[in-house]
Enzyme design. Structure first.
Site, PDB file in Angstrom:
ATOM      1  N   LYS A  28     -16.998 -23.390  43.881  1.00  0.00           N
ATOM      2  CA  LYS A  28     -16.381 -24.837  44.829  1.00  0.00           C
ATOM      3  C   LYS A  28     -17.541 -24.902  45.981  1.00  0.00           C
ATOM      4  CE  LYS A  28     -12.838 -27.203  47.065  1.00  0.00           C
ATOM      5  NZ  LYS A  28     -13.464 -27.802  47.848  1.00  0.00           N
ATOM      6  N   ASP A  30     -19.073 -26.050  49.571  1.00  0.00           N
ATOM      7  CA  ASP A  30     -18.519 -26.615  50.860  1.00  0.00           C
ATOM      8  C   ASP A  30     -19.470 -27.373  51.515  1.00  0.00           C
ATOM      9  OD1 ASP A  30     -16.846 -26.715  52.938  1.00  0.00           O
ATOM     10  OD2 ASP A  30     -17.347 -24.669  53.656  1.00  0.00           O
ATOM     11  N   GLU A 161     -15.745 -20.609  49.344  1.00  0.00           N
ATOM     12  CA  GLU A 161     -14.708 -21.534  49.524  1.00  0.00           C
ATOM     13  C   GLU A 161     -13.762 -21.289  48.648  1.00  0.00           C
ATOM     14  OE1 GLU A 161     -13.516 -26.129  50.603  1.00  0.00           O
ATOM     15  OE2 GLU A 161     -15.439 -25.916  49.624  1.00  0.00           O
TER      16      GLU A 161
END
Length: 305
Positions: A28, A30, A161
């Site tokens: 994921k 950021d 993240e």
């Protein structure tokens, strides 16, 4: 091609990782979500609302020249810290040439005029990987099959993240949030609308903390004050922007600690990290990460797993 075709597919937040052979797991990132169009001398870039932001991210658009095919690609623009981790706070400096920019790409929507959104995810990713050429700014975002818990633990140890879980056979639904894509965060973050600011105390200049809100069932509600995470430059820059939006109208009635608060029209969106949601629906210890320019305030909602 319609503007709606350039809006990225969105993931649903859940609270824990899982293992499943029918799913893949990606980092994921950021940063800012960008959809790219390639083919021709330079590429074009679009925000998650389908707005053309090519000039704002010109170095990335120029780097897309490495892709010689006519393609529409989904990805995330990030800035990396010294350890190679994406950090939202670094993005503004990265655009000024003071940090390392990367455009991580992870999906292929169209190729040479053919709509691939009805094809399975792994097929789309395979075709995307095949058309990429090495470039310092453009990178393929890999994935891990089946083992989501291990991927999440690795991301958390690395200070990232979190992860995105995607059903391997999922189709691409432009502009829609589905449960075929899921996000699992190692730390809690939230987009928030800046609705006011308090007076500075001590040696701090410009303002003390931001008053934050989100929309809940169409109504703007209070979610907390954020007084940490600002550089001196950000204090000055943000204060100047807020002063242009001053208003006598209070955005909501139930605001604690509202003495000496200057209210502004709800136009500015920021990103904050925090420890947890309280029973009252407020963020505990929200810390400012940076301003967002890729999402209008009316679309900011409270995000809970």
């Amino acid at each position: 091609m319609r503007k709606s075709d350039l809006r990225p597919m969105l993931a649903t937040l859940i609270d824990a990782p899982f293992d499943d052979k029918e799913w893949i797991f990606e980092t994921k990132w950021d940063g800012f979500r960008l959809v790219a169009k390639t083919g021709g001398r330079n590429g074009s870039l679009y925000s998650r609302n389908g707005n053309d932001v090519t000039r704002r991210y010109a170095p990335v658009a120029e780097a897309l020249d490495i892709i010689k095919r006519n393609a529409v690609i989904d990805g995330e623009l990030v800035a990396l810290d010294a350890e190679g981790r994406s950090r939202f706070q670094l993005l503004q400096n990265a655009l000024k040439g003071k940090a390392r920019l990367r455009y991580y790409v992870f999906d292929l929507l169209f190729l040479d005029g053919r709509d691939l959104r009805g094809k399975p995810l792994l097929e789309r990713k395979g075709r995307l990987h095949a058309i990429l050429t090495r470039h310092p700014l453009v990178h393929y975002s890999g994935h891990r099959k089946r083992h989501g818990k291990a991927a999440f633990n690795k991301a958390r140890r690395a200070g990232e993240e979190g992860i995105i879980a995607k059903r391997a056979a999922s189709l691409y639904h432009s502009g829609k949030r589905t449960k075929d894509w899921l996000k699992i965060k190692a730390d809690q973050e939230q987009e928030a609308i800046v609705v006011g600011f308090t007076e500075p105390r001590g040696s701090r200049q410009h303002f003390g903390s931001l008053v934050l809100g989100v929309y809940d069932k169409g109504k703007l509600v209070y979610v907390g004050h954020s007084g940490g995470g600002f550089s001196r430059q950000m204090l000055a820059t943000l204060h100047a922007r807020m002063m242009k939006l001053r208003t006598d109208k209070k955005p909501f009635s139930d605001v604690p600690h509202e003495d000496r608060t200057t209210w502004i029209r709800p136009r500015l969106v920021c990103q904050v990290k925090f420890t947890e949601w309280t029973r009252e629906g407020e963020m505990r210890h929200p810390v400012f990460l940076g301003m967002r320019s890729d999402k209008p305030a009316r679309q900011v909602r409270r995000e809970r797993a």
